[in-house]
Design an enzyme around this catalytic site. Structure first.
Site, PDB file in Angstrom:
ATOM      1  N   TYR A 170     -39.038 -27.143  22.314  1.00  0.00           N
ATOM      2  CA  TYR A 170     -37.894 -26.920  21.420  1.00  0.00           C
ATOM      3  C   TYR A 170     -36.677 -27.688  21.937  1.00  0.00           C
ATOM      4  CZ  TYR A 170     -40.407 -23.006  19.194  1.00  0.00           C
ATOM      5  OH  TYR A 170     -41.314 -22.226  18.516  1.00  0.00           O
TER       6      TYR A 170
ATOM      7  N   SER B 130     -41.895 -17.550  11.485  1.00  0.00           N
ATOM      8  CA  SER B 130     -41.443 -17.868  10.128  1.00  0.00           C
ATOM      9  C   SER B 130     -41.790 -16.754   9.139  1.00  0.00           C
ATOM     10  CB  SER B 130     -42.040 -19.200   9.649  1.00  0.00           C
ATOM     11  OG  SER B 130     -41.191 -19.845   8.737  1.00  0.00           O
TER      12      SER B 130
ATOM     13  N   LEU C 282     -39.995 -15.322   7.104  1.00  0.00           N
ATOM     14  CA  LEU C 282     -39.280 -15.486   5.834  1.00  0.00           C
ATOM     15  C   LEU C 282     -39.738 -16.741   5.096  1.00  0.00           C
ATOM     16  CD1 LEU C 282     -35.711 -14.428   7.000  1.00  0.00           C
ATOM     17  CD2 LEU C 282     -37.346 -13.101   5.642  1.00  0.00           C
TER      18      LEU C 282
ATOM     19  N   GLY D 211     -37.645 -19.725   5.420  1.00  0.00           N
ATOM     20  CA  GLY D 211     -36.359 -19.503   4.779  1.00  0.00           C
ATOM     21  C   GLY D 211     -36.420 -19.375   3.273  1.00  0.00           C
TER      22      GLY D 211
ATOM     23  N   LEU E 260     -38.133 -17.314   1.380  1.00  0.00           N
ATOM     24  CA  LEU E 260     -38.165 -15.937   0.876  1.00  0.00           C
ATOM     25  C   LEU E 260     -36.788 -15.272   0.846  1.00  0.00           C
ATOM     26  CD1 LEU E 260     -41.471 -14.734   2.550  1.00  0.00           C
ATOM     27  CD2 LEU E 260     -41.038 -14.887   0.089  1.00  0.00           C
TER      28      LEU E 260
ATOM     29  N   GLY F 278     -34.540 -16.445  -0.922  1.00  0.00           N
ATOM     30  CA  GLY F 278     -34.107 -16.723  -2.292  1.00  0.00           C
ATOM     31  C   GLY F 278     -33.086 -17.828  -2.404  1.00  0.00           C
TER      32      GLY F 278
END
Length: 322
Positions: A53, A206, A208, A211, A213, A215
């Site tokens: 990372y 992850s 979500l 990202g 999810l 919206g």
């Protein structure tokens, strides 16, 4: 947050883990320190990073924060090895020497003598799996790591690792870390059943859906989002399709009915899935992290959970169904 047992180990982790993939690149040390303080104050303890990372910058930033702003005893450090940077880009290398050298470098950057969980970042088809597993045993027996596991490996590999490590003594497979969300349920085919049978925990990265999810991409591509960034657009793009949009709309509808944010609903669904010990949320800003932390109190009604199960269901066939 109420801590959860990691598989059948004695390690107890927070249901939300703090992901740090953007630290040192999109997140500076001031925001990172605020995130870590907020996370610990909310009862979180699992901090997830990797040697790759930011080319090690994420680990260095964590080490700097732990040197004075947050007590090392308040966090469980999880790092990963097996991807190294070369002149031609990143290369997969899960050989014994590469894994242990990487772990030693991670410990130096993190400013600690051990990590709580050490994972092999990705499968390496060129290295005998037995050699990779021997490095995990050495990481524990030499005190560099308290527990070990795999990341992004299929179910058969996790099951083989669990059986092999158990057969060689007290170093068992504690966890697997894979992508898991309403938009990516592939691990339910073999990894989750293997975890249930063999007793290792599941860490979901992850949660979500990269990202999606939340919206934020329902009507446009926000200029400040990962989907619009030069280095992460390709990461988000696979979930900006028609199939995913139907699931995102279902989450938004459920959230509207419950008076909550779509993020809350997506995380609550995942945290109720069998075998999941922790969902790793990666936030670019402290405000984004606080939104995720606020989702921990939501328990979905059965009808909502079943509806989301149905709209995101995997197309299973032989041999999953027989």
């Amino acid at each position: 947050m109420e801590l959860r047992q990691l598989g059948r180990t004695g390690l107890r982790v927070s249901p939300l883990g703090l992901g740090t993939m953007t630290w040192g690149r999109d997140t500076d040390e001031i925001d990172a320190a605020e995130q870590l303080r907020d996370f610990v104050d909310a009862g979180g303890n699992l901090v997830d990073t990797a040697a790759s990372y930011g080319g090690g910058d994420s680990e260095s930033m964590i080490g700097s924060i732990l040197s004075g702003k947050v007590d090392r005893r308040d966090v469980l450090l999880c790092t990963k090895a097996g991807i190294r940077t070369t002149a031609d880009g990143n290369a997969v290398d899960a050989s014994r020497g590469a894994l242990l050298d990487s772990l030693d470098a991670s410990l130096e950057r993190l400013g600690t003598d051990h990590v709580d969980l050490f994972l092999v970042h990705t499968p390496d088809p060129r290295t005998p799996f037995a050699e990779t597993l021997s490095a995990l045993r050495l990481a524990v027996t030499t005190g560099r790591a308290r527990y070990v596991g795999l990341s992004n490996h299929p179910g058969w590999a996790a099951a083989r690792a669990a059986a092999s490590l158990d057969a060689h003594g007290d170093v068992g497979l504690a966890a697997v870390e894979l992508e898991y969300s309403l938009l990516q349920r592939g691990i339910e085919r073999d990894v989750v059943p293997a975890a249930t049978e063999m007793g290792f925990g599941v860490l979901a990265w992850s949660p979500l859906g990269r990202g999606v999810l939340t919206g934020k991409y329902r009507s446009s591509l926000p200029a400040d989002s990962r989907g619009a960034s030069s280095h992460l657009a390709g990461f988000v793009q696979p979930y900006l399709d028609g199939e995913s949009s139907g699931i995102v709309e279902a989450v938004a509808t459920a959230a509207n009915g419950l008076g909550r944010a779509p993020l809350d609903v997506a995380l609550a669904w995942l945290l109720e899935r069998p075998g999941v010990s922790s969902a790793i949320v990666g936030a670019r800003t402290p405000a984004q992290l606080r939104a995720s932390l606020a989702a921990c109190d939501l328990e979905l009604p059965d009808a909502v959970h079943y509806a989301l199960d149905d709209v995101s269901a995997l197309p299973l066939g032989y041999p999953e169904r027989w």
